[in-house]
Every structure is written in C-alpha cells, then in structure tokens.
Design an enzyme around this catalytic site. Structure first.
Site, PDB file in Angstrom:
ATOM      1  N   SER A 158       0.872  -1.181   0.000  1.00 47.28           N
ATOM      2  CA  SER A 158       0.000   0.000   0.000  1.00 47.28           C
ATOM      3  C   SER A 158       0.908   1.229   0.000  1.00 47.28           C
ATOM      4  CB  SER A 158      -0.856  -0.020   1.269  1.00 47.28           C
ATOM      5  OG  SER A 158      -1.431   1.248   1.489  1.00 47.28           O
ATOM      6  N   TYR A 171      -2.352  -0.840  10.251  1.00 43.60           N
ATOM      7  CA  TYR A 171      -2.440  -1.197   8.826  1.00 43.60           C
ATOM      8  C   TYR A 171      -1.166  -0.751   8.103  1.00 43.60           C
ATOM      9  CZ  TYR A 171      -4.159  -1.251   3.985  1.00 43.60           C
ATOM     10  OH  TYR A 171      -4.300  -1.481   2.637  1.00 43.60           O
TER      11      TYR A 171
HETATM   12  P1  NDP Z   1     -11.504  -5.956   0.774  1.00 45.46           P
HETATM   13  O1  NDP Z   1     -11.751  -5.606   2.191  1.00 45.46           O
HETATM   14  O2  NDP Z   1     -12.520  -5.555  -0.245  1.00 45.46           O
HETATM   15  O3  NDP Z   1     -11.213  -7.509   0.633  1.00 45.46           O
HETATM   16  C1  NDP Z   1     -10.330  -8.133   1.543  1.00 45.46           C
HETATM   17  C2  NDP Z   1     -10.410  -9.618   1.366  1.00 45.46           C
HETATM   18  O4  NDP Z   1      -9.638 -10.234   2.406  1.00 45.46           O
HETATM   19  C3  NDP Z   1     -11.841 -10.145   1.486  1.00 45.46           C
HETATM   20  O5  NDP Z   1     -12.051 -11.162   0.541  1.00 45.46           O
HETATM   21  C4  NDP Z   1     -11.863 -10.703   2.902  1.00 45.46           C
HETATM   22  O6  NDP Z   1     -12.783 -11.758   3.091  1.00 45.46           O
HETATM   23  C5  NDP Z   1     -10.435 -11.220   3.042  1.00 45.46           C
HETATM   24  N1  NDP Z   1     -10.090 -11.362   4.447  1.00 45.46           N
HETATM   25  C6  NDP Z   1     -10.096 -10.424   5.402  1.00 45.46           C
HETATM   26  N2  NDP Z   1      -9.803 -10.959   6.607  1.00 45.46           N
HETATM   27  C7  NDP Z   1      -9.591 -12.282   6.391  1.00 45.46           C
HETATM   28  C8  NDP Z   1      -9.281 -13.366   7.238  1.00 45.46           C
HETATM   29  N3  NDP Z   1      -9.145 -13.228   8.557  1.00 45.46           N
HETATM   30  N4  NDP Z   1      -9.137 -14.594   6.698  1.00 45.46           N
HETATM   31  C9  NDP Z   1      -9.301 -14.775   5.370  1.00 45.46           C
HETATM   32  N5  NDP Z   1      -9.618 -13.790   4.511  1.00 45.46           N
HETATM   33  C10 NDP Z   1      -9.763 -12.552   5.027  1.00 45.46           C
HETATM   34  O7  NDP Z   1     -10.099  -5.313   0.402  1.00 45.46           O
HETATM   35  P2  NDP Z   1      -9.464  -4.908  -0.999  1.00 45.46           P
HETATM   36  O8  NDP Z   1      -9.902  -5.847  -2.050  1.00 45.46           O
HETATM   37  O9  NDP Z   1      -9.639  -3.462  -1.168  1.00 45.46           O
HETATM   38  O10 NDP Z   1      -7.908  -5.128  -0.654  1.00 45.46           O
HETATM   39  C11 NDP Z   1      -7.142  -6.202  -1.141  1.00 45.46           C
HETATM   40  C12 NDP Z   1      -5.705  -5.935  -0.803  1.00 45.46           C
HETATM   41  O11 NDP Z   1      -5.267  -4.715  -1.403  1.00 45.46           O
HETATM   42  C13 NDP Z   1      -5.438  -5.756   0.699  1.00 45.46           C
HETATM   43  O12 NDP Z   1      -4.195  -6.333   1.015  1.00 45.46           O
HETATM   44  C14 NDP Z   1      -5.394  -4.254   0.867  1.00 45.46           C
HETATM   45  O13 NDP Z   1      -4.639  -3.901   1.996  1.00 45.46           O
HETATM   46  C15 NDP Z   1      -4.733  -3.848  -0.419  1.00 45.46           C
HETATM   47  N6  NDP Z   1      -4.956  -2.468  -0.827  1.00 45.46           N
HETATM   48  C16 NDP Z   1      -6.214  -2.044  -1.206  1.00 45.46           C
HETATM   49  C17 NDP Z   1      -6.408  -0.746  -1.630  1.00 45.46           C
HETATM   50  C18 NDP Z   1      -7.757  -0.251  -2.068  1.00 45.46           C
HETATM   51  O14 NDP Z   1      -7.886   0.958  -2.344  1.00 45.46           O
HETATM   52  N7  NDP Z   1      -8.774  -1.081  -2.157  1.00 45.46           N
HETATM   53  C19 NDP Z   1      -5.285   0.218  -1.694  1.00 45.46           C
HETATM   54  C20 NDP Z   1      -4.019  -0.326  -1.270  1.00 45.46           C
HETATM   55  C21 NDP Z   1      -3.880  -1.621  -0.856  1.00 45.46           C
HETATM   56  P3  NDP Z   1     -14.335 -11.457   3.445  1.00 45.46           P
HETATM   57  O15 NDP Z   1     -14.901 -10.730   2.249  1.00 45.46           O
HETATM   58  O16 NDP Z   1     -14.913 -12.804   3.627  1.00 45.46           O
HETATM   59  O17 NDP Z   1     -14.328 -10.604   4.676  1.00 45.46           O
END
Ligand code: NDP
Length: 251
Positions: A158, A171
C-alpha cells in the site's frame, strides 16, 4: 527493459495455462478480480478466504466463464493454527504436487486512529492477518513453491506501507512489514531458487476496504479492481521470470 511499464502490460491469452495459483482473500474485492483474471488466462485457482458463500460465487463465475476447475480453501487467517496450514499444504501436494503462484491479498483495515489511541488487541489482529499469516502461509507452502519450475509470490502492499501516514496505525505498519518480508525472502532466494517474491501496491481501488477508509469519496473516483490487473498478470506469469525484490504500483 528499463522503459517497461507493468501497468501497460498486455498478457498473452493463455499466459498462465497449466499454472496452479493460490489467492488469499479471493471472495471479494481485488482478490476476486485477480482470481478471475488469472483463471481467464488459463490458471487453476485455489480460492482461499473466510466466507464460504463469497468463495463459492467466485468459483461459479470462473466455471461459467470457461475457466479451469478451481478449488476452495475456507480458512480464517485471524484464527488459523498449524493444522489448518498443514492440511492445506497436504491437499495441494496430493492434488497438484506443486504451487506456481501465491497472491497474498487478504487484509483488514483495523482502527483508523492516532497511535496513542490504538487498542493493543486490535493492533495485534491487524498485524496477524496482514503480516504474520502471510509469513506462515509462505513458510508452509515453500516446499510446494520449490517444486514449481517457475514460481511467483506476490505480496500486497500500500502507499502507506512505503511512507507512514497519520491515523493509518497498524495497517500502515503491517504493510511496511510486508515490503520487508518480500525483500528478505527475495534476498534469501535470489541465487538458489526459481521462486520470485515481489510486492504490488494496488493504489486506491473501488472495494469494500476503500469505502470503509474513505466513506465520503464517490466510488466512481476509483477504478474497479478488474481495471488494475495488468501488473498482477505480469508478475504472476513467465514474462517476469527473474524479477524479484521489486515493489510495483498499479496506478
Ligand atoms: P476488501 O476488504 O474488499 O477484501 C479483503 C479480502 O480479504 C476479502 O475477501 C476478505 O474476506 C479477506 N479477508 C479479510 N480478513 C480475512 C481473514 N481473517 N481470513 C481470510 N480472509 C480474510 O479489500 P481490498 O480488495 O480493497 O484489498 C485487497 C488488498 O489490497 C489488501 O491487502 C489491501 O490492503 C490492499 N490495498 C487495497 C487498496 C484499495 O484501495 N482497495 C489500496 C491499497 C492496498 P471477506 O470478504 O470474507 O471478509
């Protein structure tokens, strides 16, 4: 290729044919888009996440689009202990014999608050899901990655994992840790293996996490996850063989 820009990468249609790739957090957001994109380019997916119905929906979408039969691994990375990881590795070994790709994508946002107000338990949970779980999963899957002729591991960083920013707390620290973990692994394996370790920074992307971090932002202000997939495909496929220890921006 000094002028090469991974954001403009144009993947071959069958770029990932025959590759076995595991994506964490594959049920929604960027992880679901990456799983769909990898499958659309020929990969066999293992969809890892904590919510069965979301993983099943992505599973069914991949099949409906004509992709290879995916598998589902329901694992809550906040709670999983040794046996869950051992079972996963054993099943992958039995079914595929190797792992060609691993996208660490699952993460949680945690508290958006000054460090002096961060709850210790909430801090530990973010560090555990975002960083420690990625370390444990990588460690347990290393033998399977070594069994691949050309393995790629991608960690999700990030902007706040490269430069600290107020109120991003655990985070941001977890993402600094992810950058460090990828660099250490890349350095440890640079000469000895055919595994590469890199980071991707997706940049602000239209997902549930973005909405929760920026509730006042218009969703249309940010690209859909499907629109930022070029660097993911580049790093996952054979065109990035030999690229390791890098951190790449999607936007
Ligand atoms: P979301 O919150 O939309 O999705 C996160 C995913 O991680 C979901 O599928 C969620 O599952 C899963 N997850 C969370 N906790 C757990 C757990 N304990 N065990 C298993 N799975 C888990 O996030 P994004 O798609 O936005 O982010 C994806 C990646 O990109 C992350 O690493 C984030 O930090 C990074 N990122 C995102 C940005 C953005 O603007 N979106 C910017 C910079 C980095 P469930 O849906 O079942 O909760």
């Amino acid at each position: 290729m000094p002028d090469f820009d991974p954001r403009l990468y144009q993947p071959a249609r069958q770029l990932l044919a025959g590759r076995v790739i595991l994506v964490t957090g594959a049920g929604s957001g960027i992880g679901a888009a990456a799983a769909r994109a990898f499958a659309a380019h020929g990969a066999t997916l293992i969809l890892l996440g904590r919510t069965t119905r979301k993983l099943e929906a992505v599973h069914d979408e991949i099949l409906a689009a004509g992709g290879p039969q995916p598998a589902i691994a329901v694992i809550d990375l906040a709670r999983a202990q040794g046996p869950a990881y051992f079972d996963l590795a054993a099943q992958l070994r039995a079914n595929y014999g190797r792992l060609d790709g691993l996208l660490h994508n699952a993460a949680i946002l945690g508290e958006r608050t000054p460090i002096e107000h961060n709850d210790v338990g909430a801090w530990q949970q973010v560090l555990h899901v975002n960083l420690t779980a990625a370390f444990v999963l990588t460690r347990e899957l290393m033998p399977l990655l070594r069994a691949s002729a050309d393995a790629s591991v991608i960690f999700t960083s990030s902007g706040v994992g490269r430069r600290g920013r107020a109120y991003w707390g655990a985070y941001a620290v977890s993402k600094f840790g992810i950058e460090g973990l990828a660099q250490v692994l890349a350095d440890e394996t640079r000469d000895a293996t055919r595994i590469r370790f890199n980071c991707i920074n997706p940049g602000g992307t239209r997902t549930a996490m973005r909405r929760s971090a920026y509730p006042a932002e218009l969703p249309e202000a940010r690209p859909e996850p499907a629109a930022i997939m070029a660097p993911y495909l580049y790093l996952m496929g054979p065109d990035s063989t030999g690229v390791t220890g890098q951190s790449i921006d999607c936007q």
